[in-house]
Design an enzyme around this catalytic site. Structure first.
Site, PDB file in Angstrom:
ATOM      1  N   SER A 138       0.852  -1.188   0.000  1.00  0.00           N
ATOM      2  CA  SER A 138       0.000   0.000   0.000  1.00  0.00           C
ATOM      3  C   SER A 138       0.886   1.236   0.000  1.00  0.00           C
ATOM      4  O   SER A 138       2.034   1.199   0.458  1.00  0.00           O
ATOM      5  CB  SER A 138      -0.896   0.015   1.238  1.00  0.00           C
ATOM      6  OG  SER A 138      -1.511   1.273   1.417  1.00  0.00           O
ATOM      7  N   TYR A 151      -1.619  -1.572  10.431  1.00  0.00           N
ATOM      8  CA  TYR A 151      -1.747  -1.566   8.977  1.00  0.00           C
ATOM      9  C   TYR A 151      -0.514  -0.922   8.355  1.00  0.00           C
ATOM     10  O   TYR A 151       0.083  -1.457   7.414  1.00  0.00           O
ATOM     11  CB  TYR A 151      -3.010  -0.811   8.567  1.00  0.00           C
ATOM     12  CG  TYR A 151      -3.278  -0.835   7.079  1.00  0.00           C
ATOM     13  CD1 TYR A 151      -3.929  -1.924   6.491  1.00  0.00           C
ATOM     14  CD2 TYR A 151      -2.883   0.216   6.253  1.00  0.00           C
ATOM     15  CE1 TYR A 151      -4.165  -1.958   5.117  1.00  0.00           C
ATOM     16  CE2 TYR A 151      -3.122   0.187   4.892  1.00  0.00           C
ATOM     17  CZ  TYR A 151      -3.762  -0.901   4.329  1.00  0.00           C
ATOM     18  OH  TYR A 151      -3.992  -0.929   2.977  1.00  0.00           O
TER      19      TYR A 151
END
Length: 245
Positions: A138, A151
């Site tokens: 990401s 995350y």
């Protein structure tokens, strides 16, 4: 030079391919002739809805808890050959839940540790096939995500793992690369994409003027696993419409 995106005769496995980016990528490989297997957390593919980004036409579905190393090992035994492994599994916990140690550990297990487990389990088949492995991280790997420490740490770790496995396994004929999506319209990102204020604010900061689509990531995966990308190893390609710029 082979400039074909023909995957006929190739076997592809996409961990986390039940919806979103993983599912779009699965369908892209299927349309290019591959035999495609996908995993999801639910017992049966019928439990998914097409409106949530799930399409299992022509795919083979396997139920898998990516947090369970033994389950990954059992999945490996279902394959006699594998040309492409794509790790697209992922989870996120909102409302600062990731600040709790047990939640932090769970997200890290799914988003990072399981990638190494998958790579290790399928390494022998990928080596035999001179295949490719794609790790989906990401753009969170490049900036702070204040409410989601796990995350962020997991995606940053995934990017580092991509480089390390890329260097370690290239001599064995395995090309490992990564994709770092920006904001992509999926079930996981609805907290932003379906919030008008957040959505509009984000689009204003994206040079191409739109939120990404899972198909944007699928095309990049097709390229990275093809002969066109034969000299690309250990790289994480940012695909964010220019947002990080």
């Amino acid at each position: 030079m082979d400039i074909s995106l023909d995957y006929s005769g190739k076997t592809v496995c996409i961990i986390g391919g039940s919806a979103g980016i993983g599912n779009a990528t699965a369908q892209a490989f299927r349309q290019c002739g591959a035999d495609v297997h996908v995993t999801g957390t639910r017992a049966d593919q019928s439990e998914y809805r097409k409106q949530d980004g799930s399409d299992f036409e022509g795919l083979t579905y396997h139920s898998l808890d990516a947090a369970d190393d033994a389950a990954i090992a059992a999945l490996r035994q279902k394959f006699a050959k594998l040309d492409v492994l794509i790790c697209s599994q992922g989870m996120v916990m909102y409302k600062r839940a990731e600040f709790e140690p047990e939640n932090f550990a769970k997200v890290i297990q799914v988003n990072l540790n399981s990638i190494m487990t998958c790579g290790g389990e399928f390494y022998d088949l990928l080596k035999e096939a001179k295949g490719s492995m794609i790790i989906v991280s990401s753009t969170a790997a490049f900036h702070a995500t204040v409410g989601n420490p796990a995350y962020n740490a997991s995606k940053t770790g995934a990017m580092g793992l991509t480089g390390t496995l890329g260097k370690a396994w290239a001599p064995d004929g395995i090309r490992v690369n990564g994709i770092a999506p920006g904001l992509i319209a999926t079930k996981m990102t609805k907290v932003t994409t379906e919030n008008p204020k957040r959505r509009e604010g984000t689009i204003r900061r994206i040079p191409v003027g739109r939120i990404g689509d899972p198909d944007d990531m699928a095309g990049l995966a097709l390229f990275l696993c093809s002969p066109l990308a034969g000299y690309i190893v250990g790289q994480t390609i940012v695909a964010d419409g220019g947002l990080l710029l």
